[in-house]
Design an enzyme around this catalytic site. Structure first.
Site, mmCIF file in Angstrom:
data_model
loop_
_atom_site.group_PDB
_atom_site.id
_atom_site.type_symbol
_atom_site.label_atom_id
_atom_site.label_comp_id
_atom_site.label_asym_id
_atom_site.label_seq_id
_atom_site.Cartn_x
_atom_site.Cartn_y
_atom_site.Cartn_z
ATOM 1 N N TYR A 51 4.511 6.532 9.929
ATOM 2 C CA TYR A 51 3.610 5.411 9.606
ATOM 3 C C TYR A 51 4.359 4.295 8.876
ATOM 4 C CZ TYR A 51 -0.665 2.917 8.516
ATOM 5 O OH TYR A 51 -1.641 1.944 8.434
ATOM 6 N N TYR A 86 -8.623 5.354 8.189
ATOM 7 C CA TYR A 86 -8.749 5.647 9.622
ATOM 8 C C TYR A 86 -9.739 6.809 9.720
ATOM 9 C CZ TYR A 86 -4.331 3.098 10.502
ATOM 10 O OH TYR A 86 -3.336 2.149 10.589
ATOM 11 N N HIS A 123 0.838 -1.203 0.000
ATOM 12 C CA HIS A 123 0.000 0.000 0.000
ATOM 13 C C HIS A 123 0.870 1.249 0.000
ATOM 14 C CE1 HIS A 123 -4.087 -1.739 1.528
ATOM 15 N NE2 HIS A 123 -3.573 -2.413 0.519
ATOM 16 N N LYS A 158 1.761 -0.136 15.152
ATOM 17 C CA LYS A 158 3.176 -0.232 15.505
ATOM 18 C C LYS A 158 3.548 -1.452 16.367
ATOM 19 C CE LYS A 158 4.748 3.288 13.403
ATOM 20 N NZ LYS A 158 4.627 2.714 12.060
ATOM 21 N N PRO A 184 -3.295 0.475 19.218
ATOM 22 C CA PRO A 184 -3.114 -0.054 17.857
ATOM 23 C C PRO A 184 -3.208 0.977 16.732
ATOM 24 C CG PRO A 184 -5.258 -0.664 18.744
ATOM 25 C CD PRO A 184 -4.505 -0.030 19.863
HETATM 26 P P1 FAD Z 1 2.722 -11.910 21.740
HETATM 27 O O1 FAD Z 1 2.222 -11.983 20.360
HETATM 28 O O2 FAD Z 1 1.771 -11.580 22.825
HETATM 29 O O3 FAD Z 1 3.400 -13.303 22.049
HETATM 30 C C1 FAD Z 1 3.785 -13.696 23.349
HETATM 31 C C2 FAD Z 1 3.718 -15.204 23.452
HETATM 32 O O4 FAD Z 1 4.170 -15.592 24.745
HETATM 33 C C3 FAD Z 1 2.305 -15.738 23.318
HETATM 34 O O5 FAD Z 1 2.278 -16.745 22.341
HETATM 35 C C4 FAD Z 1 1.959 -16.236 24.696
HETATM 36 O O6 FAD Z 1 1.082 -17.358 24.663
HETATM 37 C C5 FAD Z 1 3.320 -16.612 25.245
HETATM 38 N N1 FAD Z 1 3.395 -16.600 26.709
HETATM 39 C C6 FAD Z 1 2.816 -15.738 27.562
HETATM 40 N N2 FAD Z 1 3.099 -16.055 28.829
HETATM 41 C C7 FAD Z 1 3.881 -17.162 28.778
HETATM 42 C C8 FAD Z 1 4.489 -17.964 29.764
HETATM 43 N N3 FAD Z 1 4.330 -17.694 31.071
HETATM 44 N N4 FAD Z 1 5.226 -19.025 29.371
HETATM 45 C C9 FAD Z 1 5.383 -19.299 28.054
HETATM 46 N N5 FAD Z 1 4.817 -18.575 27.075
HETATM 47 C C10 FAD Z 1 4.086 -17.506 27.425
HETATM 48 N N6 FAD Z 1 -0.950 -4.608 16.870
HETATM 49 C C11 FAD Z 1 -1.207 -3.940 15.762
HETATM 50 O O7 FAD Z 1 -0.279 -3.338 15.218
HETATM 51 N N7 FAD Z 1 -2.471 -3.953 15.234
HETATM 52 C C12 FAD Z 1 -3.516 -4.653 15.812
HETATM 53 O O8 FAD Z 1 -4.625 -4.658 15.323
HETATM 54 C C13 FAD Z 1 -3.277 -5.346 16.991
HETATM 55 N N8 FAD Z 1 -4.265 -6.024 17.629
HETATM 56 C C14 FAD Z 1 -3.984 -6.662 18.799
HETATM 57 C C15 FAD Z 1 -4.991 -7.336 19.488
HETATM 58 C C16 FAD Z 1 -4.730 -7.980 20.707
HETATM 59 C C17 FAD Z 1 -5.859 -8.688 21.441
HETATM 60 C C18 FAD Z 1 -3.417 -7.951 21.236
HETATM 61 C C19 FAD Z 1 -3.105 -8.624 22.555
HETATM 62 C C20 FAD Z 1 -2.414 -7.287 20.531
HETATM 63 C C21 FAD Z 1 -2.678 -6.640 19.327
HETATM 64 N N9 FAD Z 1 -1.688 -5.961 18.609
HETATM 65 C C22 FAD Z 1 -1.953 -5.304 17.487
HETATM 66 C C23 FAD Z 1 -0.332 -5.932 19.038
HETATM 67 C C24 FAD Z 1 0.516 -6.979 18.331
HETATM 68 O O9 FAD Z 1 -0.274 -8.087 17.991
HETATM 69 C C25 FAD Z 1 1.612 -7.312 19.297
HETATM 70 O O10 FAD Z 1 2.407 -6.146 19.446
HETATM 71 C C26 FAD Z 1 2.470 -8.500 18.887
HETATM 72 O O11 FAD Z 1 1.731 -9.685 18.972
HETATM 73 C C27 FAD Z 1 3.688 -8.585 19.804
HETATM 74 O O12 FAD Z 1 4.337 -9.787 19.622
HETATM 75 P P2 FAD Z 1 5.070 -10.497 20.830
HETATM 76 O O13 FAD Z 1 5.669 -11.722 20.242
HETATM 77 O O14 FAD Z 1 5.919 -9.525 21.540
HETATM 78 O O15 FAD Z 1 3.913 -10.875 21.872
HETATM 79 C C1 DHB Z 2 -4.925 -3.169 11.444
HETATM 80 C C2 DHB Z 2 -4.771 -2.921 12.767
HETATM 81 C C3 DHB Z 2 -4.269 -1.709 13.165
HETATM 82 O O1 DHB Z 2 -4.094 -1.450 14.454
HETATM 83 C C4 DHB Z 2 -3.936 -0.735 12.247
HETATM 84 O O2 DHB Z 2 -3.479 0.457 12.682
HETATM 85 C C5 DHB Z 2 -4.087 -0.989 10.931
HETATM 86 C C6 DHB Z 2 -4.591 -2.227 10.524
HETATM 87 C C7 DHB Z 2 -5.463 -4.485 11.026
HETATM 88 O O3 DHB Z 2 -5.754 -5.312 11.890
HETATM 89 O O4 DHB Z 2 -5.637 -4.692 9.820
#
Ligand code: FAD
Ligand code: DHB
Length: 397
Positions: free
Chosen positions: A386, A203, A75, A299, A295
């Site tokens: 962005y 947005y 995009h 980022k 979100p």
């Molecule tokens: P996570 O993806 O949370 O991975 C952490 C992992 O550690 C998980 O698999 C978990 O099961 C595991 N874990 C936890 N505790 C333990 C333990 N005690 N022992 C072993 N394993 C463990 N970002 C966006 O940019 N746009 C979005 O739309 C968006 N939507 C989101 C919606 C939700 C509900 C959440 C929670 C986050 C969202 N985010 C979004 C943020 C983005 O998804 C996260 O920043 C990203 O997943 C970070 O990755 P991570 O690997 O650091 O953490």
């Molecule tokens: C999506 C989520 C976001 O937080 C964003 O800023 C843009 C896109 C998505 O889930 O597609």
């Protein structure tokens, strides 16, 4: 107790843990990943969808970008809806970079497959994960799996276990400093199998609250509306969701929206959070374990990627040089980029959501948006944030 050894024990198989494992593997460093959930559960979580150019570059470097290049949607712009009109921020022509729409689920699947292909060890459904002696010189991680107790001796522990994980919680409060802000609303998200009627993300700031039109593929949309923190998913039928979404998007988009049945629906709270530092002896925090962004700027996932990119470089250089210097630099280097993404996500959130009962804030919001639509400098600033600040420039001392 079954005992094994690895160089880096990684807690969490989200994007941060899996990508770190892959980058370390390519650098010849051995790692074991411990994940509390099953692989199917991890793949079932619907989360982020927008990748910065820097994230795509790291995935390429990690050797996991083939499907991303084949299926990801590039995009070159993004739209802001305000008072019934849409304004395009021309990312590519402003700053020469674009973003790629590719779901976190797909990126996770690619990383899981690469890990399986190289035979690296991942323990899913690892229970009672506990960190030991991370402040000393012989860190260990214990856990339960298949009814047995296990212990892993390691050189380092990478806490990639998200906001609710055990890694950050293992560090006593007096050794860490926390900065946070909660927002008085959440996002209700819906996934639906219908071709997106928009070609770029929208947005929308509306008098009824924020809404976001996004997508996952040419046949799947992802849409969000700002909702109350008290709301429950069951209160939002598909019909109610689409009605609210259409009202907030304005007439032009509303006419194109199909009332498709949702295949996933969830509510997420909005929060800004940073812990400092990110290194505690032989324990390093990365991704959501270290910080949360609302979100709105897309980022969260991208920051997890830049963290583990810096962490793999630090560990690689440490093993090569045999000095502490690269390890010492990890936390300050990461934090400089993290705070810039926190600022941008906070700014986007403030400009686009409804903060009820604050008339001054409402005027400021309108003024900020009008300035953005009129000013090349303001659009450039939004675009460069962005698409993602460069890894090295943002981290410069
Ligand atoms: P996570 O993806 O949370 O991975 C952490 C992992 O550690 C998980 O698999 C978990 O099961 C595991 N874990 C936890 N505790 C333990 C333990 N005690 N022992 C072993 N394993 C463990 N970002 C966006 O940019 N746009 C979005 O739309 C968006 N939507 C989101 C919606 C939700 C509900 C959440 C929670 C986050 C969202 N985010 C979004 C943020 C983005 O998804 C996260 O920043 C990203 O997943 C970070 O990755 P991570 O690997 O650091 O953490
Ligand atoms: C999506 C989520 C976001 O937080 C964003 O800023 C843009 C896109 C998505 O889930 O597609």
């Amino acid at each position: 107790m079954a005992r094994t050894r690895t160089q880096v024990a990684i807690v969490g198989a989200g994007p941060a843990g899996l990508l770190l494992g892959q980058l370390l593997h390519r650098a010849g460093i051995d790692a074991t990943i411990l994940e509390r959930r099953s692989a199917e559960y991890v793949l079932g979580r619907i989360r982020a969808g927008v990748l910065e150019q820097g994230t795509v570059d790291v995935l390429e470097q990690a050797g996991v970008a083939a499907r991303l290049h084949a299926e990801g949607l590039v995009h070159e712009g993004v739209e802001i809806g305000f008072e019934g009109r849409r304004h395009r921020i021309a990312l590519k022509s402003l700053v020469g970079k674009a973003v790629t729409v590719y779901g976190q689920t797909e990126m996770t699947r690619d990383l899981m497959e690469a890990r399986a292909a190289c035979g690296a060890r991942t323990v899913y459904e690892a229970g009672d994960v506990a960190l030991h002696d991370w402040a000393g010189s012989h860190p260990r991680v214990t856990f339960r799996h298949g009814g047995e107790s296990h212990e892993i001796d390691c050189d380092f522990i990478a806490g990639c276990d998200g906001y609710h994980g055990v890694s950050r919680a293992s560090v006593p409060l007096e050794r860490r400093q926390e900065f946070s802000r909660e927002y008085p609303f959440g996002w209700l998200g819906v996934l639906a199998d219908v071709p997106p009627p928009w070609s770029e993300l929208i947005y929308a700031n509306s008098a009824r609250g924020f809404a976001l039109a996004s997508l996952r593929s040419p046949t799947r949309v992802r849409c969000y509306v700002q909702c109350s923190l008290q709301d429950k998913v069951e209160q939002w039928s598909d019909a109610r969701f689409w009605d609210e979404f259409r009202r907030r998007m304005g007439e032009e988009v509303a006419d194109l929206v199909t009332l498709a049945p949702s295949i996933e629906k969830s509510i997420a709270p909005l929060r800004s959070y940073v812990v400092e530092p990110l290194r505690f002896g032989r324990l390093f925090l990365a991704g959501d374990a270290a910080h949360i962004v609302p979100p709105t700027g897309a980022k969260g996932l991208n920051l997890a990627v830049s963290d583990v990119y810096y962490l793999h470089e630090a560990l690689r250089d440490h093993y090569r040089e045999g000095t502490e210097r690269p390890l010492d630099e990890y936390s300050p280097r990461c934090l400089r980029r993290i705070w810039k993404a926190e600022r941008f996500s906070w700014w986007m959130t403030r400009q686009l959501h409804l903060f009820p009962g604050d008339a001054f804030a409402l005027r400021m919001q309108r003024t900020e948006l009008e300035y953005l639509f009129d000013s090349h400098a303001a659009q450039f600033s939004m675009a460069e944030n962005y698409v993602g600040l460069p890894f090295d420039e943002a981290a410069r001392a």
